[in-house]
Each structure stands twice: as structure tokens, then as C-alpha cells.
Scaffold this motif. Sequence first.
Motif, short mmCIF file in Angstrom:
data_model
loop_
_atom_site.label_atom_id
_atom_site.label_comp_id
_atom_site.label_asym_id
_atom_site.label_seq_id
_atom_site.Cartn_x
_atom_site.Cartn_y
_atom_site.Cartn_z
N ILE A 80 0.88 -1.17 0.00
CA ILE A 80 0.00 0.00 0.00
C ILE A 80 0.92 1.23 0.00
O ILE A 80 2.10 1.11 0.29
CB ILE A 80 -0.97 0.04 1.21
N GLY A 81 0.36 2.38 -0.32
CA GLY A 81 1.18 3.59 -0.36
C GLY A 81 1.97 3.66 -1.66
O GLY A 81 1.38 3.77 -2.73
N LYS A 82 3.30 3.55 -1.57
CA LYS A 82 4.14 3.69 -2.75
C LYS A 82 4.66 2.32 -3.21
O LYS A 82 4.87 1.43 -2.38
CB LYS A 82 5.34 4.60 -2.45
N ASP A 83 4.91 2.20 -4.52
CA ASP A 83 5.49 0.96 -5.04
C ASP A 83 7.02 1.07 -5.09
O ASP A 83 7.60 2.06 -4.62
CB ASP A 83 4.88 0.60 -6.41
N GLU A 84 7.66 0.07 -5.70
CA GLU A 84 9.14 0.02 -5.72
C GLU A 84 9.76 1.21 -6.45
O GLU A 84 10.94 1.51 -6.27
CB GLU A 84 9.59 -1.29 -6.40
N PHE A 85 8.95 1.89 -7.30
CA PHE A 85 9.48 3.04 -8.05
C PHE A 85 9.05 4.38 -7.42
O PHE A 85 9.21 5.44 -8.01
CB PHE A 85 9.00 3.00 -9.51
N GLY A 86 8.43 4.27 -6.25
CA GLY A 86 8.00 5.49 -5.55
C GLY A 86 6.69 6.06 -6.10
O GLY A 86 6.32 7.20 -5.83
N MET A 87 5.98 5.22 -6.88
CA MET A 87 4.70 5.68 -7.43
C MET A 87 3.55 5.18 -6.55
O MET A 87 3.69 4.14 -5.90
CB MET A 87 4.51 5.10 -8.83
N ASP A 88 2.41 5.90 -6.60
CA ASP A 88 1.26 5.45 -5.82
C ASP A 88 0.84 4.05 -6.27
O ASP A 88 0.71 3.81 -7.48
CB ASP A 88 0.07 6.41 -6.04
N VAL A 89 0.61 3.14 -5.32
CA VAL A 89 0.12 1.80 -5.67
C VAL A 89 -1.23 1.97 -6.36
O VAL A 89 -2.11 2.68 -5.87
CB VAL A 89 0.00 0.92 -4.40
N HIS A 90 -1.38 1.31 -7.52
CA HIS A 90 -2.60 1.50 -8.31
C HIS A 90 -3.75 0.60 -7.85
O HIS A 90 -4.89 1.03 -7.73
CB HIS A 90 -2.29 1.22 -9.80
N SER A 91 -3.44 -0.67 -7.58
CA SER A 91 -4.50 -1.65 -7.38
C SER A 91 -5.22 -1.48 -6.04
O SER A 91 -4.61 -1.18 -5.03
CB SER A 91 -3.94 -3.06 -7.45
N SER A 92 -6.53 -1.70 -6.07
CA SER A 92 -7.35 -1.65 -4.85
C SER A 92 -7.84 -3.05 -4.48
O SER A 92 -8.81 -3.19 -3.73
CB SER A 92 -8.56 -0.74 -5.08
N MET A 93 -7.21 -4.06 -5.04
CA MET A 93 -7.69 -5.44 -4.84
C MET A 93 -7.35 -5.91 -3.43
O MET A 93 -6.33 -5.54 -2.89
CB MET A 93 -6.99 -6.33 -5.87
N TYR A 94 -8.26 -6.70 -2.83
CA TYR A 94 -7.94 -7.25 -1.52
C TYR A 94 -8.00 -8.78 -1.53
O TYR A 94 -8.55 -9.38 -2.46
CB TYR A 94 -8.82 -6.66 -0.42
N LYS A 95 -7.41 -9.36 -0.50
CA LYS A 95 -7.30 -10.83 -0.43
C LYS A 95 -8.69 -11.45 -0.41
O LYS A 95 -9.57 -10.97 0.32
CB LYS A 95 -6.57 -11.24 0.85
N GLY A 96 -8.85 -12.53 -1.14
CA GLY A 96 -10.09 -13.32 -1.07
C GLY A 96 -11.26 -12.72 -1.82
O GLY A 96 -12.37 -13.24 -1.74
N LEU A 97 -11.04 -11.61 -2.58
CA LEU A 97 -12.18 -10.99 -3.26
C LEU A 97 -12.75 -11.92 -4.32
O LEU A 97 -12.03 -12.53 -5.10
CB LEU A 97 -11.76 -9.67 -3.92
#
Length: 421
Positions: free
Chosen positions: A49-66
Amino acid sequence: MTNDREVCVIGAGTAGICAARHSLASGMKTTVFEQTGSVGGTWVYTDSIGKDEFGMDVHSSMYKGLHTNLPKEIMGYPDFPIPKQEKSYIPAEDMLKFLNSYADTFGVTNTVNFYHHVIRIRPYKGKWEVIVKDLRKELVKTLFFDYVVVCNGHYHTPAFANFEGIDTFKGRSVHSHDYRDAMPFKNETVLVIGAGPSGMDLAHEVSKIAEKVILSHHLPEKPKTVFNDNVVQKPDPIGIHDGYYVEFADGTQEYCNVILHCIGYKYSFPFLSVDCGISVDDNYVNPLYKHCINIKYPTMAFIGLPFYVCASQMMDLQTRFVFTYFSGRKELPSKVEMQDDTDAEMEQRWSKGLKKRQAHMMGPDQCKYYTDLAETAGIENLKPVITKLHNESSQRFLDDLLHFRKDVFRIVDDETFIKVN
Ligand code: FAD
């Protein structure tokens, strides 16, 4: 068919891969830019959550078990359905496999430049100037295209509930965008704000291990769903007292130490320069012809903006609509005619009391929109059964959230579906 015009597609989610497929089918040179390393957009689960490995906002809103909140029978593309399997409501992983198989089948995967983040787009000497960053090489390139199709999704920039005293809340505030599983809510008293698909689902998931869940919403009627005993429903929150006590529109108060915001997302196109002529005002993206073509610059299109729709089906129809014009098979009306058409539709919406944030909401009237697109461009419409099953499933979701995913449907013909269990 070949065509020397060049198309830039932004994003390789459900919309982007569909746009690329139809662009290729129109014989146009097609380049897709995708900032992550995968096809599938929001269906790609990540723990981050927050930033990804490149410092960009994490795009996905998927959650476990959806599991999907619509049956798979209406979640495929019109001529590329989700393969047969026992259940109708399928896990997110199956949806992701399906999207990858679609992209492979239509030769789209090869056109995707992964880890390429589109930074800026502006009209320049009759073309589109696209500035894109190769995230792995840290290299910025400037490229030119004849057409741009914006498919960056609209479930990635969170909207937070705002009411008096919210900044004095002393507990934890989380948005559904950052929800991955229920563990952080164990033994907490959680206020879930919003009763859309995420709010309803998450209120139930969290209630399995939370002390108490308060589900606050302004649905005209309380959903008939019988939640666990530790869930209470309240109207909109209107104030905070003593750091933790939330006051609701009916005058009652409840203690909570976590607020889970599920009121949705903001449409956001941070890469569009102001010269593109597109503004977003309270989620009203303007000026667009038929919710997808930029009236100021009709060589730019947006796929997937309308909501409460059968997403993949509508995206395919919108894409075929757009490429009817981009490929030169048909000519668009004049800018004045397109603007008049849009103004007339919006007038109708405002006269029904809809707000700007509902400018792209379809819901039970979605089939009118589909018919309008199909008739205007002279292309094949979606089958009526798609909308009928969408409406049935949406009602079942509200009436019996805890069991509706056990329903299994079969489409019998263009008009009819049956429930087989
Ligand atoms: P996305 O899937 O968000 O894809 C956009 C892509 O664009 C991403 O890959 C992103 O990385 C890329 N991108 C963004 N900005 C840039 C940039 N500047 N440069 C390069 N690349 C960029 N719909 C249903 O029909 N049924 C369901 O059951 C359902 N469940 C859902 C559950 C959740 C939790 C969420 C969040 C949504 C759900 N949806 C569901 C809606 C779903 O999001 C849409 O159906 C659809 O997948 C959206 O596809 P998209 O291509 O528009 O956007």
C-alpha cells in the motif's frame, strides 16, 4: 486492413487491452504504456500500500479473497466470454487469468510497454505529444501519436468522507483502496462509511473479527441483508465529539476507533496538460461526447468512465464506437453538435436532481446508453440479457449480501437468463 495512423493507449487494465485489441483490428499502429509489470490493472493483487518500488502510488485496490460482485456470465467481453466453470461469482485470480488470456489471444500483450509511466500529454502541431518514463531505466522519452485512448482506471485515487470535526478524530483512518485483509481491524470498533459494493462487502468481512461495525450510509432504503449481530446501520455522519464519538444525521452517537472510508474514488488524469481541454469537477469529466470522446480534441478518447455498468461489455462497445471514428469508417458530428448532444443529456440528468458526481452514473438505465452508442455509430449493441442479469445481481447483492454469491446463472439466449440452483 492497414492504416498508418498511430494510437497510444494508456493503461493495460480491462479497458486498455480492449482498446488495444480494437485498435490493432483497425490496422492502426498501437502502443500501450503500462506503469506496472502486468496486464490486468486493479485485478492484480499486491500486498503493498502507499508507494510501489518506483515510488509511485500503488494503483490496485484489490484485496485478499475478493470474489466478483457480478456473475462471470456478464463480466467477459461480448465475443470473448469467461470460460465455463461451476460458479458464477469467481475469485479475482480467475478474472486476472481471463484478462491475460484475452490480451494474449488478440496479440495485445506484445504491444504493451511495461513499467512505462505516462507523465504528460499535450496537443502539439496536430499530434499528441506523450512524455513517458521508462521506470526501470529511469529514461524519459517524448513520442508523438495521432490518437490517444485514456484507460488509466478510476478506482485508484481515494475520496475521503468529509464532515464537521473529522480532523479531530483521534483514531485510525483507512480507505478501502488500502484494505488488503481484515486483520488490522481485529477487536476494533470500526465505522464503515459508504454502502456501495466495497462498503457492504468490507463491513461484512471486518465484522467477522471486529468488536463492532457501524455501517453508515444514505441509501434510500436499508439493504435487506441480515448482517452479523455486531453490525449496526446508521445514516450519514455529521460530527465528531471528544475525539472518538461520531454523531449521525439521526442525532445518535457511536464510539469508534477506526474509520474505514468506502465512499469511492476520484477521477484523476494527472498526465493531461490543461491544453487537452478536459476538466474534472466533482467527478464530472467534461466536455465528453457520449461519455468517451474529448469534444475539444476528438482524437482523444476515454474508455470505462461510466459506473454501475457491465464494465468489460461496455468498454468493448465504447471502444468499437470510438474506433468507428478513429479508423475513418464514419465521421463524427461537428464539435457544436457533439456539445449540444452532451448538454441535452446533462440537462436531463440535472433536472432529475442528479449531482455532478453522478454525471457518468448509468445503473438501471444503462441499456439506453448502450443503444445510443450502437445506433449512433451503426455498430452491434450489447445483448439485452446482459443488462437484465446485471440488474438482478445488483438487487440480490443488496437483499442478501451474505449468500448472493452462491447463485449460479446461465444465459439462455440474447434476452433470457436462468438461475440454475
Ligand atoms: P484499471 O484496472 O484500474 O487499469 C488501469 C491501468 O492503467 C492500470 O494497470 C494502471 O497501472 C495503468 N495506469 C494508470 N495510470 C498510468 C500512467 N500514467 N501510465 C501508464 N499506466 C498507467 N467490476 C466488475 O465488473 N465486477 C466486479 O466484481 C468488480 N469488483 C471490483 C472490486 C474492486 C476492489 C475494485 C477496485 C473494482 C472492481 N470492479 C469490478 C471494477 C473494475 O475496476 C473494473 O471492472 C475494471 O477492471 C476497470 O478497468 P480499467 O482498465 O478501467 O482500470
